[in-house]
Write a protein that holds these residues in place. Structure first.
Motif, PDB file in Angstrom:
ATOM      1  N   UNK A 219       0.823  -1.204   0.000  1.00 14.36           N
ATOM      2  CA  UNK A 219       0.000   0.000   0.000  1.00 14.36           C
ATOM      3  C   UNK A 219       0.859   1.257   0.000  1.00 14.36           C
ATOM      4  N   UNK A 220       1.954   1.220   0.760  1.00 13.94           N
ATOM      5  CA  UNK A 220       2.872   2.363   0.757  1.00 13.94           C
ATOM      6  C   UNK A 220       3.468   2.564  -0.628  1.00 13.94           C
ATOM      7  N   UNK A 221       3.825   1.446  -1.276  1.00 15.17           N
ATOM      8  CA  UNK A 221       4.389   1.538  -2.629  1.00 15.17           C
ATOM      9  C   UNK A 221       3.367   2.145  -3.584  1.00 15.17           C
ATOM     10  N   UNK A 222       2.102   1.702  -3.480  1.00 12.72           N
ATOM     11  CA  UNK A 222       1.066   2.246  -4.351  1.00 12.72           C
ATOM     12  C   UNK A 222       0.859   3.737  -4.091  1.00 12.72           C
ATOM     13  N   UNK A 223       0.943   4.137  -2.815  1.00 14.17           N
ATOM     14  CA  UNK A 223       0.768   5.551  -2.496  1.00 14.17           C
ATOM     15  C   UNK A 223       1.925   6.383  -3.034  1.00 14.17           C
ATOM     16  N   UNK A 224       3.147   5.845  -2.889  1.00 11.74           N
ATOM     17  CA  UNK A 224       4.308   6.545  -3.442  1.00 11.74           C
ATOM     18  C   UNK A 224       4.185   6.673  -4.954  1.00 11.74           C
ATOM     19  N   UNK A 225       3.751   5.587  -5.602  1.00  8.28           N
ATOM     20  CA  UNK A 225       3.576   5.619  -7.050  1.00  8.28           C
ATOM     21  C   UNK A 225       2.509   6.641  -7.446  1.00  8.28           C
ATOM     22  N   UNK A 226       1.427   6.706  -6.652  1.00 10.33           N
ATOM     23  CA  UNK A 226       0.360   7.674  -6.958  1.00 10.33           C
ATOM     24  C   UNK A 226       0.874   9.101  -6.825  1.00 10.33           C
ATOM     25  N   UNK A 227       1.626   9.357  -5.739  1.00  3.64           N
ATOM     26  CA  UNK A 227       2.176  10.701  -5.545  1.00  3.64           C
ATOM     27  C   UNK A 227       3.182  11.041  -6.637  1.00  3.64           C
ATOM     28  N   UNK A 228       3.935  10.022  -7.076  1.00  3.47           N
ATOM     29  CA  UNK A 228       4.897  10.259  -8.155  1.00  3.47           C
ATOM     30  C   UNK A 228       4.179  10.651  -9.438  1.00  3.47           C
ATOM     31  N   UNK A 229       3.028  10.001  -9.694  1.00  8.02           N
ATOM     32  CA  UNK A 229       2.243  10.348 -10.882  1.00  8.02           C
ATOM     33  C   UNK A 229       1.733  11.782 -10.778  1.00  8.02           C
ATOM     34  N   UNK A 230       1.257  12.162  -9.584  1.00 10.70           N
ATOM     35  CA  UNK A 230       0.766  13.527  -9.392  1.00 10.70           C
ATOM     36  C   UNK A 230       1.882  14.535  -9.628  1.00 10.70           C
ATOM     37  N   UNK A 231       3.053  14.251  -9.034  1.00 10.55           N
ATOM     38  CA  UNK A 231       4.192  15.159  -9.223  1.00 10.55           C
ATOM     39  C   UNK A 231       4.595  15.227 -10.690  1.00 10.55           C
ATOM     40  N   UNK A 232       4.592  14.058 -11.363  1.00  5.91           N
ATOM     41  CA  UNK A 232       5.005  14.031 -12.759  1.00  5.91           C
ATOM     42  C   UNK A 232       4.006  14.792 -13.638  1.00  5.91           C
ATOM     43  N   UNK A 233       2.722  14.653 -13.323  1.00  2.77           N
ATOM     44  CA  UNK A 233       1.718  15.400 -14.071  1.00  2.77           C
ATOM     45  C   UNK A 233       1.922  16.901 -13.892  1.00  2.77           C
ATOM     46  N   UNK A 234       2.222  17.299 -12.656  1.00  5.75           N
ATOM     47  CA  UNK A 234       2.456  18.715 -12.397  1.00  5.75           C
ATOM     48  C   UNK A 234       3.670  19.210 -13.173  1.00  5.75           C
ATOM     49  N   UNK A 235       4.744  18.401 -13.162  1.00  9.50           N
ATOM     50  CA  UNK A 235       5.963  18.801 -13.881  1.00  9.50           C
ATOM     51  C   UNK A 235       5.700  18.898 -15.377  1.00  9.50           C
ATOM     52  N   UNK A 236       4.991  17.887 -15.927  1.00 11.63           N
ATOM     53  CA  UNK A 236       4.713  17.893 -17.364  1.00 11.63           C
ATOM     54  C   UNK A 236       3.828  19.082 -17.728  1.00 11.63           C
ATOM     55  N   UNK A 237       2.838  19.382 -16.858  1.00 14.44           N
ATOM     56  CA  UNK A 237       1.985  20.528 -17.114  1.00 14.44           C
ATOM     57  C   UNK A 237       2.782  21.823 -17.181  1.00 14.44           C
ATOM     58  N   UNK A 238       3.711  21.976 -16.230  1.00 12.70           N
ATOM     59  CA  UNK A 238       4.540  23.182 -16.235  1.00 12.70           C
ATOM     60  C   UNK A 238       5.431  23.223 -17.478  1.00 12.70           C
ATOM     61  N   UNK A 239       6.022  22.060 -17.817  1.00 13.45           N
ATOM     62  CA  UNK A 239       6.900  22.022 -18.987  1.00 13.45           C
ATOM     63  C   UNK A 239       6.129  22.331 -20.270  1.00 13.45           C
ATOM     64  N   UNK A 240       4.916  21.780 -20.377  1.00 14.53           N
ATOM     65  CA  UNK A 240       4.112  22.045 -21.572  1.00 14.53           C
ATOM     66  C   UNK A 240       3.732  23.525 -21.648  1.00 14.53           C
ATOM     67  N   UNK A 241       3.365  24.074 -20.485  1.00 16.55           N
ATOM     68  CA  UNK A 241       2.959  25.477 -20.479  1.00 16.55           C
ATOM     69  C   UNK A 241       4.136  26.402 -20.793  1.00 16.55           C
ATOM     70  N   UNK A 242       5.263  26.146 -20.141  1.00 18.28           N
ATOM     71  CA  UNK A 242       6.417  27.041 -20.297  1.00 18.28           C
ATOM     72  C   UNK A 242       7.194  26.772 -21.581  1.00 18.28           C
ATOM     73  N   UNK A 243       7.062  25.547 -22.140  1.00 12.47           N
ATOM     74  CA  UNK A 243       7.857  25.197 -23.307  1.00 12.47           C
ATOM     75  C   UNK A 243       7.056  25.085 -24.577  1.00 12.47           C
ATOM     76  N   UNK A 244       6.337  23.976 -24.723  1.00 12.47           N
ATOM     77  CA  UNK A 244       5.662  23.667 -25.978  1.00 12.47           C
ATOM     78  C   UNK A 244       4.580  24.697 -26.298  1.00 12.47           C
ATOM     79  N   UNK A 245       3.744  25.019 -25.307  1.00 19.46           N
ATOM     80  CA  UNK A 245       2.647  25.950 -25.581  1.00 19.46           C
ATOM     81  C   UNK A 245       3.179  27.328 -25.970  1.00 19.46           C
ATOM     82  N   UNK A 246       4.213  27.776 -25.261  1.00 18.58           N
ATOM     83  CA  UNK A 246       4.797  29.076 -25.605  1.00 18.58           C
ATOM     84  C   UNK A 246       5.401  29.052 -27.008  1.00 18.58           C
ATOM     85  N   UNK A 247       6.022  27.925 -27.369  1.00 21.21           N
ATOM     86  CA  UNK A 247       6.604  27.803 -28.713  1.00 21.21           C
ATOM     87  C   UNK A 247       5.524  27.866 -29.781  1.00 21.21           C
TER      88      UNK A 247
END
Length: 441
Positions: A219-247
């Protein structure tokens, strides 16, 4: 008597010829009694040896079952796989015909049926949830102690009548413990009157503790994986906004300018149009890199096939040429732990190239160094390079993960890079390693 140990007595009376027993008769009887004592002592010792051997065999089987459950807990991180393997091992050890596992649902504070195995599984689904104190599982949840019976028909606390109709007579429910709390129950059923002694119950409780700890870890592993997905989504969102969308937005502004210049300034319009095409190509490349990041691959055991797939997908998504070579001797000699580390490290290294390097070529090789008993993996690109001494770049590039994997297996990572000079990673791992990373001689 044999030695100093007395085993009983031999009593004779009424000699057949009517005469009194003689001294010679007494000596013969003493000799016979001594032989009888020795025979009794030997027979008892033999019986004790057989009993000890049976007990030793039983303890060995129990130890094997405990080890199998522990192995299942360490081999699998996915919760259902842990429970399935553990339940199958317990059924094999006890000889019970059916088993089930309930897990505590925190929101409702109820036990929920998670898994069944064995005969007449449908009967156990008659009731899939138990409150505290309700039925055998609920009583175990409430008390934290095992509850067993060899006569289900007479147990008013047992609520699933379909299980009784299916012919089950014996039932035992033990708690799954984690951090001092009951988080579920392990239930076993038999169609025979299978009585469990205190030692059997103690063994099942120990296994329950193991399964409980494994459930908590999963369960801890699943929670860590879930939080990692949330963090990764946030990072990708920022990268898309600051990079690809601006381009893409910049390309849109350029095209608007082109439309205004088409009539009076065709040469300038064409130049801006070429810039817009180049900008779109850059945006497409960035999106491909994001796709590469979003499709991590699991290692399935075959290093050669896994690496070929990684290289193929990397080239398709980045349009970067890869020159790949792997020594068949190296792929054959490598241990499973080292193979997994190389696969994951290669996956991370190629993702780094896609995100940061702006390379045109990647040179990737795996070689066997028989003299040093090492597997050497080299990943080199002709891209932008970086300063390896910069801690933020090293951590940001995921190189810390690659280094950690190498060191866990008593290996090492070498980084050779400089701005504008490309990057070379060299990973050296011992040929054979244990799961803990200890070198096997």
């Amino acid at each position: 008597i044999a030695g100093e140990e007395a085993f009983g007595n031999l009593y004779l009376t009424d000699r057949l010829d009517g005469e009194a027993f003689s001294d010679e008769d007494e000596e013969l009887m003493v000799l016979l009694a001594t032989h009888a004592a020795i025979a009794i002592r030997n027979a008892r010792r033999y019986q004790a040896t057989l009993q000890y051997a049976e007990e030793l065999e039983a303890r060995n089987q129990e130890l094997a079952a405990v080890n199998a459950v522990a192995k299942a807990a360490s081999d699998y991180l996915e919760l259902r796989a842990v429970l399935r393997e553990a339940l199958d091992q317990v059924l094999a050890m006890t000889g019970m015909q059916a088993g089930e596992i309930f897990l505590l649902e925190e929101q409702s504070d109820e036990l929920v049926l998670e898994l069944t195995s064995g005969e007449n599984e449908g009967a156990f689904h008659q009731i899939g949830r138990f409150r505290r104190g309700q039925g055998f599982p609920g009583i175990v949840l409430e008390t934290g102690r095992p509850k067993a019976t060899t006569n289900l028909k007479e147990e008013v606390d047992y609520l699933r009548k379909d299980v009784i109709k299916s012919g089950f007579q014996s039932f035992v429910s033990v708690p799954l413990m984690a951090k001092g709390k009951v988080i579920g129950t392990l239930d076993l059923a038999s169609k025979h009157a299978q009585k469990l002694d205190p030692q059997d119950l103690a063994l099942l409780e120990a296994i329950g503790h193991q399964i409980g700890t494994a459930v908590d870890n999963a369960r801890l592993y699943e929670e860590v994986a879930r939080l990692a997905v949330v963090d990764e989504r946030s990072r990708i969102g920022m990268d898309l906004h600051d990079g690809v969308i601006q381009s893409i937005y910049a390309v849109g502004l350029t095209l608007e300018t082109v439309s205004l210049l088409m009539g009076d300034h065709p040469n300038r319009a064409k130049k801006l149009l070429d810039q817009a095409v180049a900008g779109l190509n850059d945006a497409i490349r960035d999106i491909r890199n994001f796709i590469l990041d979003l499709r991590p691959r699991r290692f399935e055991g075959d290093l050669g096939r896994g690496l070929e797939r990684l290289v193929r997908e990397f080239q398709a998504n980045t349009m970067v040429e890869v020159v790949y070579s792997a020594s068949p001797q190296a792929l054959e000699a490598i241990s499973s732990n080292a193979a997994r580390a190389i696969f994951l490290s290669t996956q991370e290294a190629l993702a780094n190239v896609a995100r940061h390097a702006r390379a045109e070529h990647v040179y990737f090789s795996i070689e066997l160094d028989e003299e040093s008993a090492l597997i050497r993996t080299t990943i080199r690109d002709d891209g932008a390079g970086f300063d390896p001494e910069s801690e933020s770049i090293t951590v940001g590039h995921g190189l810390a993960n690659i280094r950690s994997r190498s060191e866990d297996l008593n290996g090492r990572l070498e980084i050779d890079s400089a701005p504008g000079m490309g990057t070379a990673l060299r990973i050296e791992l011992p040929l054979n390693t244990s799961p803990s990373g200890e070198v096997v001689s």
